[in-house]
Enzyme design. Structure first.
Site, PDB file in Angstrom:
ATOM      1  N   SER A 124     -44.489  63.430 -63.975  1.00 28.91           N
ATOM      2  CA  SER A 124     -43.683  64.202 -63.036  1.00 28.91           C
ATOM      3  C   SER A 124     -43.995  65.685 -63.199  1.00 28.91           C
ATOM      4  CB  SER A 124     -42.208  63.947 -63.355  1.00 28.91           C
ATOM      5  OG  SER A 124     -41.405  64.884 -62.691  1.00 28.91           O
TER       6      SER A 124
ATOM      7  N   TYR B  33     -38.775  52.106 -56.093  1.00 29.57           N
ATOM      8  CA  TYR B  33     -39.121  52.895 -54.906  1.00 29.57           C
ATOM      9  C   TYR B  33     -40.635  53.155 -54.806  1.00 29.57           C
ATOM     10  CZ  TYR B  33     -39.201  57.199 -52.018  1.00 29.57           C
ATOM     11  OH  TYR B  33     -39.476  58.161 -51.087  1.00 29.57           O
TER      12      TYR B  33
ATOM     13  N   LYS C  87     -41.078  62.337 -70.409  1.00 34.31           N
ATOM     14  CA  LYS C  87     -42.328  62.286 -69.615  1.00 34.31           C
ATOM     15  C   LYS C  87     -43.474  62.910 -70.407  1.00 34.31           C
ATOM     16  CE  LYS C  87     -41.291  60.125 -65.900  1.00 34.31           C
ATOM     17  NZ  LYS C  87     -41.738  58.754 -65.789  1.00 34.31           N
TER      18      LYS C  87
ATOM     19  N   ASN D 216     -37.363  44.642 -64.548  1.00 34.30           N
ATOM     20  CA  ASN D 216     -36.119  44.016 -65.021  1.00 34.30           C
ATOM     21  C   ASN D 216     -34.992  44.142 -63.993  1.00 34.30           C
ATOM     22  OD1 ASN D 216     -35.318  46.663 -65.183  1.00 34.30           O
ATOM     23  ND2 ASN D 216     -34.805  46.641 -67.361  1.00 34.30           N
TER      24      ASN D 216
ATOM     25  N   TYR E  10     -35.026  64.011 -69.884  1.00 30.48           N
ATOM     26  CA  TYR E  10     -35.926  63.231 -69.019  1.00 30.48           C
ATOM     27  C   TYR E  10     -37.335  63.843 -69.071  1.00 30.48           C
ATOM     28  CZ  TYR E  10     -38.209  61.757 -64.682  1.00 30.48           C
ATOM     29  OH  TYR E  10     -39.114  61.296 -63.753  1.00 30.48           O
TER      30      TYR E  10
ATOM     31  N   ASN F 172     -32.934  48.802 -61.589  1.00 29.21           N
ATOM     32  CA  ASN F 172     -32.735  49.734 -60.472  1.00 29.21           C
ATOM     33  C   ASN F 172     -33.546  49.302 -59.249  1.00 29.21           C
ATOM     34  OD1 ASN F 172     -31.520  51.997 -59.319  1.00 29.21           O
ATOM     35  ND2 ASN F 172     -33.326  53.258 -59.703  1.00 29.21           N
TER      36      ASN F 172
ATOM     37  N   ASP G 103     -31.656  74.802 -61.345  1.00 23.70           N
ATOM     38  CA  ASP G 103     -32.629  74.749 -60.250  1.00 23.70           C
ATOM     39  C   ASP G 103     -33.606  75.931 -60.301  1.00 23.70           C
ATOM     40  OD1 ASP G 103     -31.980  72.391 -59.072  1.00 23.70           O
ATOM     41  OD2 ASP G 103     -31.065  73.261 -57.272  1.00 23.70           O
TER      42      ASP G 103
ATOM     43  N   ASN H  69     -30.602  63.893 -54.829  1.00 18.76           N
ATOM     44  CA  ASN H  69     -31.768  64.518 -54.196  1.00 18.76           C
ATOM     45  C   ASN H  69     -31.511  64.826 -52.733  1.00 18.76           C
ATOM     46  OD1 ASN H  69     -33.387  62.346 -56.307  1.00 18.76           O
ATOM     47  ND2 ASN H  69     -33.727  64.533 -56.448  1.00 18.76           N
TER      48      ASN H  69
ATOM     49  N   THR I 145     -41.923  67.721 -63.412  1.00 17.01           N
ATOM     50  CA  THR I 145     -40.886  68.240 -64.302  1.00 17.01           C
ATOM     51  C   THR I 145     -41.489  68.710 -65.635  1.00 17.01           C
ATOM     52  OG1 THR I 145     -38.659  67.786 -65.088  1.00 17.01           O
ATOM     53  CG2 THR I 145     -40.230  66.049 -65.426  1.00 17.01           C
TER      54      THR I 145
HETATM   55  P1  NAD Z   1     -37.106  53.439 -59.453  1.00 10.22           P
HETATM   56  O1  NAD Z   1     -35.897  53.460 -60.316  1.00 10.22           O
HETATM   57  O2  NAD Z   1     -36.935  53.114 -58.001  1.00 10.22           O
HETATM   58  O3  NAD Z   1     -38.177  52.427 -60.056  1.00 10.22           O
HETATM   59  C1  NAD Z   1     -38.273  52.126 -61.436  1.00 10.22           C
HETATM   60  C2  NAD Z   1     -38.334  50.625 -61.566  1.00 10.22           C
HETATM   61  O4  NAD Z   1     -38.462  50.277 -62.942  1.00 10.22           O
HETATM   62  C3  NAD Z   1     -37.067  49.924 -61.060  1.00 10.22           C
HETATM   63  O5  NAD Z   1     -37.444  48.856 -60.220  1.00 10.22           O
HETATM   64  C4  NAD Z   1     -36.383  49.415 -62.329  1.00 10.22           C
HETATM   65  O6  NAD Z   1     -35.662  48.213 -62.104  1.00 10.22           O
HETATM   66  C5  NAD Z   1     -37.563  49.230 -63.264  1.00 10.22           C
HETATM   67  N1  NAD Z   1     -37.261  49.379 -64.687  1.00 10.22           N
HETATM   68  C6  NAD Z   1     -36.561  50.389 -65.283  1.00 10.22           C
HETATM   69  N2  NAD Z   1     -36.524  50.199 -66.610  1.00 10.22           N
HETATM   70  C7  NAD Z   1     -37.226  49.069 -66.866  1.00 10.22           C
HETATM   71  C8  NAD Z   1     -37.544  48.357 -68.043  1.00 10.22           C
HETATM   72  N3  NAD Z   1     -37.130  48.772 -69.245  1.00 10.22           N
HETATM   73  N4  NAD Z   1     -38.293  47.232 -67.942  1.00 10.22           N
HETATM   74  C9  NAD Z   1     -38.719  46.791 -66.723  1.00 10.22           C
HETATM   75  N5  NAD Z   1     -38.439  47.418 -65.575  1.00 10.22           N
HETATM   76  C10 NAD Z   1     -37.699  48.540 -65.645  1.00 10.22           C
HETATM   77  O7  NAD Z   1     -37.834  54.843 -59.633  1.00 10.22           O
HETATM   78  P2  NAD Z   1     -39.025  55.490 -58.796  1.00 10.22           P
HETATM   79  O8  NAD Z   1     -38.470  56.633 -58.041  1.00 10.22           O
HETATM   80  O9  NAD Z   1     -39.808  54.449 -58.109  1.00 10.22           O
HETATM   81  O10 NAD Z   1     -39.867  56.107 -59.990  1.00 10.22           O
HETATM   82  C11 NAD Z   1     -40.954  55.412 -60.571  1.00 10.22           C
HETATM   83  C12 NAD Z   1     -41.531  56.260 -61.676  1.00 10.22           C
HETATM   84  O11 NAD Z   1     -41.908  57.528 -61.135  1.00 10.22           O
HETATM   85  C13 NAD Z   1     -40.580  56.567 -62.821  1.00 10.22           C
HETATM   86  O12 NAD Z   1     -41.319  56.543 -64.010  1.00 10.22           O
HETATM   87  C14 NAD Z   1     -40.104  57.961 -62.517  1.00 10.22           C
HETATM   88  O13 NAD Z   1     -39.718  58.651 -63.676  1.00 10.22           O
HETATM   89  C15 NAD Z   1     -41.358  58.563 -61.907  1.00 10.22           C
HETATM   90  N6  NAD Z   1     -41.074  59.721 -61.022  1.00 10.22           N
HETATM   91  C16 NAD Z   1     -40.218  59.562 -59.965  1.00 10.22           C
HETATM   92  C17 NAD Z   1     -39.939  60.655 -59.149  1.00 10.22           C
HETATM   93  C18 NAD Z   1     -38.970  60.529 -57.993  1.00 10.22           C
HETATM   94  O14 NAD Z   1     -38.513  61.563 -57.486  1.00 10.22           O
HETATM   95  N7  NAD Z   1     -38.643  59.340 -57.514  1.00 10.22           N
HETATM   96  C19 NAD Z   1     -40.560  61.892 -59.402  1.00 10.22           C
HETATM   97  C20 NAD Z   1     -41.445  62.002 -60.468  1.00 10.22           C
HETATM   98  C21 NAD Z   1     -41.700  60.897 -61.278  1.00 10.22           C
HETATM   99  N1  UDP Z   2     -30.443  70.536 -52.660  1.00  7.55           N
HETATM  100  C1  UDP Z   2     -29.371  70.972 -51.892  1.00  7.55           C
HETATM  101  N2  UDP Z   2     -28.327  70.106 -51.671  1.00  7.55           N
HETATM  102  C2  UDP Z   2     -28.310  68.833 -52.173  1.00  7.55           C
HETATM  103  C3  UDP Z   2     -29.416  68.393 -52.944  1.00  7.55           C
HETATM  104  C4  UDP Z   2     -30.465  69.283 -53.165  1.00  7.55           C
HETATM  105  O1  UDP Z   2     -29.349  72.108 -51.425  1.00  7.55           O
HETATM  106  O2  UDP Z   2     -27.330  68.109 -51.961  1.00  7.55           O
HETATM  107  C5  UDP Z   2     -31.578  71.456 -52.881  1.00  7.55           C
HETATM  108  C6  UDP Z   2     -31.858  71.760 -54.340  1.00  7.55           C
HETATM  109  O3  UDP Z   2     -31.075  72.861 -54.769  1.00  7.55           O
HETATM  110  C7  UDP Z   2     -33.359  72.056 -54.314  1.00  7.55           C
HETATM  111  C8  UDP Z   2     -33.883  71.144 -53.211  1.00  7.55           C
HETATM  112  O4  UDP Z   2     -32.747  70.812 -52.405  1.00  7.55           O
HETATM  113  O5  UDP Z   2     -33.601  73.399 -53.923  1.00  7.55           O
HETATM  114  C9  UDP Z   2     -34.510  69.860 -53.716  1.00  7.55           C
HETATM  115  O6  UDP Z   2     -33.596  69.208 -54.597  1.00  7.55           O
HETATM  116  P1  UDP Z   2     -33.893  67.774 -55.191  1.00  7.55           P
HETATM  117  O7  UDP Z   2     -32.756  67.415 -56.101  1.00  7.55           O
HETATM  118  O8  UDP Z   2     -34.217  66.828 -54.089  1.00  7.55           O
HETATM  119  O9  UDP Z   2     -35.241  67.981 -56.011  1.00  7.55           O
HETATM  120  P2  UDP Z   2     -35.530  68.814 -57.374  1.00  7.55           P
HETATM  121  O10 UDP Z   2     -34.607  69.982 -57.414  1.00  7.55           O
HETATM  122  O11 UDP Z   2     -35.300  67.857 -58.473  1.00  7.55           O
HETATM  123  O12 UDP Z   2     -36.941  69.254 -57.256  1.00  7.55           O
END
Ligand code: NAD
Ligand code: UDP
Length: 337
Positions: A124, A11, A152, A32, A148, A35, A294, A198, A126
């Site tokens: 993140s 993504y 990080k 790979n 998770y 996802n 949460d 989410n 997080t």
């Molecule tokens: P995503 O799952 O869409 O992308 C991750 C990609 O990595 C996928 O294409 C998957 O196929 C690939 N992958 C996973 N394991 C692998 C491996 N061992 N070797 C090679 N490729 C591998 O996730 P995303 O939402 O694009 O997130 C990208 C990064 O951002 C991640 O590190 C995630 O933890 C971090 N992140 C995401 C969010 C979010 O809400 N989406 C928030 C904070 C941090």
């Molecule tokens: N949330 C909700 N219904 C859902 C999913 C999420 O009310 O089906 C709320 C959740 O409680 C939070 C906000 O939406 O207050 C964002 O949630 P999300 O999982 O997207 O992000 P995170 O909590 O990981 O920051």
């Protein structure tokens, strides 16, 4: 620059690939496809008009990563590849330690072997756990609340240690808040597997009729309307931040840890209203109990990113809703945008 993106078919990686290409950089993707959809590279090529080398490999496979880096000498790596589901990390800790922590160690070993010394890492918000207050600054204490999140923090520490000991010349730990939205071209977006956890993907699937209603997890929080507040950031803004952070650390050979958010808190009900306004769809809601774990309110102070590399988010919550909907509607075969 030429840049290798681990997880570049995912993504955030695919949007960053598009942003880098737009700024004239060359991209190599290593993924790979655990996802990612198989057609993402073709979509990216359509979007950017460029041929993008794709290496199908696991980051834990050091010889494969070294070979990729030797075949495509790069100035830096942006490291997205990871597993990212909190619930799954608690159910299978070893899987997360292996994929995320061992995976990052193997990648760093391969980079060292191929003499690549600059990295941008997907961290993140997080890592702040349940903060004492918002807006959150980078020097707030870090807290581990799930596996998770622990992975990080460990990955950030690994990267900071290598930068401190000069094994890496430059590194950026980018702490994302809540990435949402999709590319306005409709070519790339987020495709969650199964029932989305989410908020935005869930709301989008209510809008397509795939789900009957949104369950609002709690309306008795200490927030203006009682529902949870988050800092949603458009993935296109987030992608641009990667390009600017990369250019900054490579030009100056520095290491940084920065928040990437808008600085604006949006409640669940505000997001639902923005979605309805942006798309003309009605989102039925049902008030449900709070979701365990949460936090009530959580948003960034993003000033450091602006001071350091001149980035600030430009897109608002309605832009995020409109672009999420365009993507979700096209996936569902709906043509009304
Ligand atoms: P995503 O799952 O869409 O992308 C991750 C990609 O990595 C996928 O294409 C998957 O196929 C690939 N992958 C996973 N394991 C692998 C491996 N061992 N070797 C090679 N490729 C591998 O996730 P995303 O939402 O694009 O997130 C990208 C990064 O951002 C991640 O590190 C995630 O933890 C971090 N992140 C995401 C969010 C979010 O809400 N989406 C928030 C904070 C941090
Ligand atoms: N949330 C909700 N219904 C859902 C999913 C999420 O009310 O089906 C709320 C959740 O409680 C939070 C906000 O939406 O207050 C964002 O949630 P999300 O999982 O997207 O992000 P995170 O909590 O990981 O920051």
């Amino acid at each position: 620059m030429r840049v290798l993106l681990t997880g570049g078919a995912g993504y955030i990686g695919s949007h960053t690939a598009a942003a880098l290409a737009e700024r004239g950089h060359e991209i190599v993707i290593l993924d790979n496809f655990a996802n990612a959809e198989r057609d993402v590279p073709a979509r990216l090529e359509r979007l950017t008009g460029k041929k993008i080398p794709i290496i199908e490999a696991d980051i834990r496979d050091v010889p494969a990563v070294v070979a990729a880096l030797r075949e495509h000498p790069v100035d830096a790596v942006i490291h997205f590849a990871a597993l990212k589901a909190v619930g799954e990390s608690e159910a299978d800790p070893l899987l997360y330690y292996d994929m995320n922590i061992i995976g990052t160690i193997r990648l760093l070993q391969a980079m060292q072997e191929a003499n690549v010394t600059r990295i941008v890492f997907s961290s993140s918000a997080t890592v702040y756990g349940q903060p004492d207050s918002s807006p959150i600054l980078e020097d707030f204490p870090t807290r581990v609340e799930n596996i998770y999140g622990r992975t990080k923090l460990v990955m950030e520490d690994l990267i900071r240690d290598l930068a401190r000991t000069k094994k890496l010349k430059a590194a950026a730990n980018l702490r994302y808040f809540n990435p949402v939205g999709a590319h306005p071209s409709g070519q790339i977006g987020e495709t969650p597997r199964g029932v989305p956890n989410n908020l935005m993907p869930y709301v989008s699937q209510v809008a397509t009729g795939e789900r009957p209603h949104l369950r609002v997890f709690g309306n008795d929080y200490d927030t203006p309307d009682g529902t949870g507040v988050r800092d949603y950031i458009h993935v296109v803004d987030l992608a641009e931040a990667h390009a600017l952070a990369l250019e900054h650390i490579v030009t100056n050979d520095v290491s940084i840890t920065v928040n990437l958010g808008t600085g604006e808190g949006t409640s669940v009900l505000q997001l639902v209203t923005a979605f309805e306004t942006a798309t003309g769809r009605t989102i039925p809601i049902v008030i449900a109990p709070r979701r365990p774990g949460d936090v009530s309110s959580y948003y960034a102070n993003p000033a450091l990113a602006e001071q350091t590399f001149g980035w600030r988010a430009k897109l608002n919550v309605e832009d995020m809703c409109r672009d999420s909907w365009r993507w979700q509607a096209s996936r569902a075969g709906i043509n009304d945008i």
